[in-house]
Design a protein around this motif. Structure first.
Motif, PDB file in Angstrom:
ATOM      1  N   ASN A 689       0.852  -1.184   0.000  1.00  0.00           N
ATOM      2  CA  ASN A 689       0.000   0.000   0.000  1.00  0.00           C
ATOM      3  C   ASN A 689       0.884   1.229   0.000  1.00  0.00           C
ATOM      4  O   ASN A 689       1.884   1.278   0.720  1.00  0.00           O
ATOM      5  N   LYS A 690       0.520   2.199  -0.786  1.00  0.00           N
ATOM      6  CA  LYS A 690       1.309   3.414  -0.902  1.00  0.00           C
ATOM      7  C   LYS A 690       0.409   4.623  -0.671  1.00  0.00           C
ATOM      8  O   LYS A 690      -0.538   4.859  -1.432  1.00  0.00           O
ATOM      9  N   ALA A 691       0.708   5.347   0.416  1.00  0.00           N
ATOM     10  CA  ALA A 691      -0.028   6.569   0.720  1.00  0.00           C
ATOM     11  C   ALA A 691       0.691   7.730   0.039  1.00  0.00           C
ATOM     12  O   ALA A 691       1.731   8.198   0.504  1.00  0.00           O
ATOM     13  N   VAL A 692       0.165   8.169  -1.097  1.00  0.00           N
ATOM     14  CA  VAL A 692       0.819   9.191  -1.908  1.00  0.00           C
ATOM     15  C   VAL A 692       0.771  10.529  -1.176  1.00  0.00           C
ATOM     16  O   VAL A 692      -0.265  10.921  -0.623  1.00  0.00           O
ATOM     17  N   ALA A 693       1.940  11.204  -1.159  1.00  0.00           N
ATOM     18  CA  ALA A 693       2.055  12.524  -0.532  1.00  0.00           C
ATOM     19  C   ALA A 693       1.528  12.502   0.904  1.00  0.00           C
ATOM     20  O   ALA A 693       0.745  13.351   1.306  1.00  0.00           O
ATOM     21  N   ALA A 694       1.963  11.505   1.652  1.00  0.00           N
ATOM     22  CA  ALA A 694       1.489  11.379   3.030  1.00  0.00           C
ATOM     23  C   ALA A 694       1.897  12.579   3.872  1.00  0.00           C
ATOM     24  O   ALA A 694       1.175  12.983   4.782  1.00  0.00           O
ATOM     25  N   HIS A 695       3.040  13.136   3.588  1.00  0.00           N
ATOM     26  CA  HIS A 695       3.514  14.291   4.349  1.00  0.00           C
ATOM     27  C   HIS A 695       3.793  15.504   3.462  1.00  0.00           C
ATOM     28  O   HIS A 695       4.299  16.506   3.961  1.00  0.00           O
ATOM     29  N   ARG A 719       2.033  11.941  12.081  1.00  0.00           N
ATOM     30  CA  ARG A 719       0.776  11.344  11.645  1.00  0.00           C
ATOM     31  C   ARG A 719       0.668   9.913  12.160  1.00  0.00           C
ATOM     32  O   ARG A 719       1.653   9.173  12.182  1.00  0.00           O
ATOM     33  N   CYS A 720      -0.540   9.556  12.551  1.00  0.00           N
ATOM     34  CA  CYS A 720      -0.845   8.216  13.032  1.00  0.00           C
ATOM     35  C   CYS A 720      -1.726   7.522  12.013  1.00  0.00           C
ATOM     36  O   CYS A 720      -2.789   8.048  11.629  1.00  0.00           O
ATOM     37  N   TRP A 721      -1.282   6.343  11.549  1.00  0.00           N
ATOM     38  CA  TRP A 721      -1.995   5.578  10.542  1.00  0.00           C
ATOM     39  C   TRP A 721      -2.434   4.242  11.140  1.00  0.00           C
ATOM     40  O   TRP A 721      -1.740   3.657  11.956  1.00  0.00           O
ATOM     41  N   ASN A 722      -3.588   3.793  10.670  1.00  0.00           N
ATOM     42  CA  ASN A 722      -4.092   2.489  11.076  1.00  0.00           C
ATOM     43  C   ASN A 722      -3.988   1.517   9.900  1.00  0.00           C
ATOM     44  O   ASN A 722      -4.384   1.846   8.775  1.00  0.00           O
ATOM     45  N   ILE A 723      -3.381   0.330  10.160  1.00  0.00           N
ATOM     46  CA  ILE A 723      -3.273  -0.696   9.127  1.00  0.00           C
ATOM     47  C   ILE A 723      -4.574  -1.486   9.104  1.00  0.00           C
ATOM     48  O   ILE A 723      -4.874  -2.248  10.023  1.00  0.00           O
ATOM     49  N   GLN A 724      -5.344  -1.286   8.044  1.00  0.00           N
ATOM     50  CA  GLN A 724      -6.643  -1.928   7.927  1.00  0.00           C
ATOM     51  C   GLN A 724      -6.521  -3.218   7.126  1.00  0.00           C
ATOM     52  O   GLN A 724      -5.430  -3.697   6.831  1.00  0.00           O
ATOM     53  N   GLU A 725      -7.650  -3.782   6.754  1.00  0.00           N
ATOM     54  CA  GLU A 725      -7.661  -5.029   5.996  1.00  0.00           C
ATOM     55  C   GLU A 725      -6.978  -4.845   4.649  1.00  0.00           C
ATOM     56  O   GLU A 725      -7.088  -3.790   4.020  1.00  0.00           O
ATOM     57  N   HIS A 726      -6.230  -5.863   4.233  1.00  0.00           N
ATOM     58  CA  HIS A 726      -5.468  -5.861   2.984  1.00  0.00           C
ATOM     59  C   HIS A 726      -4.379  -4.802   2.982  1.00  0.00           C
ATOM     60  O   HIS A 726      -3.934  -4.366   1.921  1.00  0.00           O
ATOM     61  N   GLY A 727      -3.958  -4.384   4.157  1.00  0.00           N
ATOM     62  CA  GLY A 727      -2.826  -3.476   4.257  1.00  0.00           C
ATOM     63  C   GLY A 727      -3.118  -2.045   3.905  1.00  0.00           C
ATOM     64  O   GLY A 727      -2.178  -1.247   3.749  1.00  0.00           O
ATOM     65  N   ASN A 728      -4.363  -1.666   3.781  1.00  0.00           N
ATOM     66  CA  ASN A 728      -4.685  -0.278   3.470  1.00  0.00           C
ATOM     67  C   ASN A 728      -4.374   0.619   4.660  1.00  0.00           C
ATOM     68  O   ASN A 728      -4.624   0.255   5.811  1.00  0.00           O
TER      69      ASN A 728
END
Length: 777
Positions: A689-695, A719-728
């Motif tokens: 999973n790739k969060a584009v422009a996360a910062h 930033r706080c991220w949650n790892i959801q189903e399928h790695g999102n």
């Protein structure tokens, strides 16, 4: 009453003074010579201190040496003993280089263990530990006071309005007399007097900022400088608005785990490494809005910048464990529960300097004070009052390579076998060819290579007398080296060179996982050791170093390293202190002048004589183009399943790049790595999973526990991220930090879904996250 006297040839005499039977008005004493102590160095004894409880006499001479003599209670208490000659029980040569030892003070740590604090003309305060039972003296710490060319003494005091233990050092800088505050690193008093060679005297009150005096003689005139505020007047003096901290940007930090802290659960300790070359320990009290204190742990050789830190406290077994027999009955499982696990803090940085500190659990004896009746400070390892929990590290070892051009020429011209620290990678490697090219062109300047990342882990045999700390360092010349530090003997060995990459490595991590094998009808499990690196070109490489570690452990276990152990080791400084003398002798041949046979035998057993070069290990797997630059890699491990077949260790991997993207991997497609002819294991990437422009700017730090991910970047957001189903990845919350240009991040779990996040760059800030209601006070 007893008195010590010394002569210019290194002799110290102990006299007993007893009252005379005369009834004269003037009191007189009878002097009786009790013992004579002779220094093996033949230099004048300049200072000494003795401990009656621990039966030791410590002397410092004109040439920087420390000599320790046994001082039996029987000699002091038995008046029938007329005269005894004493020889040294041990010594430490060149503790202050070739500079004069100015003062010595002793503090009893535990029964049989004494702390020796010495100051000298090299501007250093040295700390050593003397073990009466061995007997040995071991160098455990040093503080270099750059503002002073000569340190006369150290004095510890309590402040007026708090319970912190503040220490002051008294010395000279060129022609000036100085009183220096070691806690705040500020100048208290400066008097121009012409230098330490003039007759002088000083006195420090309870608070030296307002109560101090200094007198010196010049041209047969006594000059007195006195600053003394009476008790009845208002005591107003300069105080620091904040605690002393780093003077430049911080590149790396790490939490000290709670399970190894010598403190209450409501206290956190953070180790930081800075561009100014210092490593500090900073304490944070939970629920407060400010840092409690910050202690200077140490400094890299020559003040070289610190680029990376890691803390090692988990011990892995080098032996195979029996899981179960073929008949289903359970077998015995070897454990390391009874082994004493060393906890190491390792820092690396510029000039390829590698320094390690050992966590020590200091137990201060009740009622034990220093010679002046005040609680003694242990440099950066200070002893605090009972209600002020403290943490203590001692210097363990420092290592840096000798100059490459000179070393290469010397190696080519001599036929001696290389020592463990001089062993280099094979000539066909990229790094070796690069150094050879520099030699051919006559490089006038030394290579400015620096270590960029480090990771380490501990390995031991059950009931073994030694522990090995394996350290992997990444250099700016795109090379990786696997090294070994054998404890407690402090021997460094180069184990293997990991095949050179096309780009420098910025991030290193390791993973230790069990591998199941069937051996003689029994199911056995043994550890495999994987190194993971992230390079500036975005590639991620996996290295299997299991065989190299097993081979080294088997070879070193058959040796008797204790026979060639040398405690005469101290960190090297820039001026005056000739720590470099020991450094050159060890790098040349492990003190070959004193023990040539044992040194050569040691090298022959560790490294085969027909293969002087270190093995080069190819990468097991490389992932290309995951990002434009992998600056940080974070791994978390967890075990699943009830039975052994389902109990596999799964590692979750996350890495970041300069484009502000956060990538989370849990392993797909499947890559199989061959371990030996019969066994293999696989690394499977499930999804990406790739969060584009996360910062929206470069990401500088990431941490994950497999459920939550914390990241920070140059946008000054945490930033706080949650790892959801399928790695999102789903952003849960964020916080704007007040630290400009963040460089590093670390997180520790406090329980109850609460986390402590520390961010460092041009400053440092602690953030307490409660993910239940998503608050970040």
């Amino acid at each position: 009453m007893f008195i010590f006297t010394s002569n210019p040839r290194g002799f110290v005499r102990l006299w007993r003074l007893s009252d005379s039977l005369s009834h004269d008005v003037v009191r007189s004493f009878d002097a009786c010579l009790v013992a004579e102590f002779m220094s093996p160095f033949g230099a004048r004894i300049m200072c000494l201190d003795a401990s009656f409880e621990e039966e030791v006499l410590v002397c410092g001479d004109l040439r920087g040496n420390l000599v320790l003599f046994p001082l039996s209670k029987r000699i002091l208490l038995d008046c029938s003993i007329l005269f005894i000659e004493k020889t040294p029980s041990t010594y430490f040569k060149g503790a202050h280089g070739i500079s004069t030892v100015c003062s010595i003070s002793l503090v009893r740590l535990t029964t049989g263990l004494v702390e020796v604090c010495s100051t000298g003309g090299d501007g250093c305060i040295c700390y050593l530990e003397y073990n009466r039972d061995q007997p040995t003296v071991e160098f455990v710490g040093m503080r270099h006071i750059k503002e002073l060319s000569l340190v006369q003494s150290v004095s510890a005091h309590y402040s007026l309005d708090d319970s912190e233990n503040i220490s002051y050092t008294i010395g000279f800088s060129s022609t000036d007399f100085l009183i220096w505050n070691l806690l705040s690193e500020t100048k208290v008093l400066q008097v121009k007097c012409g230098g330490w060679r003039r007759p002088h005297s000083y006195y420090l009150g309870q608070t030296p900022e307002i109560c101090s005096g200094f007198a010196y003689v010049k041209d047969e005139i006594i000059y007195v400088h006195r600053y003394w505020v009476p008790d009845g007047e208002n005591k107003i003096f300069l105080r620091n608005l904040h605690l002393q901290f780093h003077g430049k940007e911080i590149h790396s930090l790490c939490f000290i785990p709670e399970d190894v802290q010598c403190a209450t659960p409501k206290i956190s300790w953070v180790a930081t490494g800075c561009e100014d070359g210092t490593v500090r320990l900073t304490r944070y009290n939970h629920g407060t809005s400010n840092w409690a204190m910050s202690n200077l742990l140490g400094e890299h050789v020559g003040g070289s910048a610190v680029r990376s830190l890691c803390f090692v406290s988990k011990l892995h077994s080098a032996e195979a464990k029996v899981v179960e027999g073929t008949n289903g009955t359970g077998g015995t499982i070897n454990s390391l529960e009874n082994c004493e696990i060393p906890c190491l803090l390792i820092s690396v940085g510029a000039k390829r300097v590698l320094t390690s500190w050992l966590l020590r659990k200091r137990q201060k004896i009740e009622g034990d004070t220093s010679v002046d009746g005040l609680v003694n400070e242990y440099g950066s390892h200070k002893s605090s009052p009972v209600d002020m929990p403290s943490m203590s590290f001692k210097w363990l070892s420092s290592d840096m390579p000798v100059k490459s051009v000179r070393t290469k020429k010397k190696t080519q011209n001599s036929g001696n076998l290389p020592s463990p620290s001089d062993v280099v990678s094979s000539s066909d490697s990229v790094s070796a060819s690069m150094e050879m090219e520099l030699m051919q062109h006559g490089d006038a300047h030394d290579n400015d290579w620096r270590y960029l990342a480090v990771t380490a882990f501990l390995v031991n045999f059950a009931n073994s007398r030694f522990t090995v700390c394996f350290v992997v360092v990444a250099c700016s010349d795109a090379t990786l080296m696997l090294r070994a530090l054998v404890l407690p003997y402090r021997y460094w060995f180069d184990i293997a060179s990991l095949a050179p990459l096309s780009s420098p490595v910025l991030a290193l991590q390791h993973a230790v996982a069990p591998l199941c094998q069937l051996y003689q009808g029994k199911m056995m499990t043994k550890n495999i050791y994987i190194i993971i690196s992230g390079s500036t070109d975005g590639s991620i490489a996996f290295w299997d170093v299991t065989k190299s570690i097993e081979t080294f452990m088997q070879r070193v276990s058959s040796l008797h390293l204790e026979k060639s152990i040398d405690f005469q080791k101290r960190p090297r400084t820039g001026r005056g202190s000739q720590g470099g003398r020991w450094w050159k002798s060890v790098d040349a041949a492990l003190n070959a002048k004193e023990k040539p046979t044992e040194s050569m035998a040691l090298k022959d057993n560790i490294f085969s004589s027909d293969k002087a070069d270190v093995d080069e290990l190819p990468e097991a797997m490389v992932l290309k183009g995951e990002n434009k630059s992998s600056e940080h890699i974070e791994i978390t491990s967890s075990k699943f399943g009830e039975s052994f077949e389902d109990s596999c260790e799964r590692s979750k991997l996350g890495h970041i790049g300069k484009e502000g993207d956060t990538i989370s991997k849990l392993g797909n497609p499947e890559h199989t790595i061959q371990y030996d002819s019969n066994q293999s294991y696989s690394i499977k990437f499930l999804y990406q999973n790739k969060a584009v422009a996360a910062h929206s700017s470069a990401v500088k730090g990431v941490w994950t526990d497999g459920i939550w991910i914390f990241s920070t970047g140059l946008d000054q957001r945490v930033r706080c991220w949650n790892i959801q189903e399928h790695g999102n990845l789903a952003e849960h919350c964020h916080f704007i930090t007040s630290v400009p240009e963040p460089e590093a991040l670390d997180v520790t779990a406090c329980g109850g879904n609460c986390y402590q996040v520390v961010v460092a760059g041009r400053g440092m800030q602690m953030i307490e996250f409660s993910l239940n209601d998503c608050t970040a006070p």
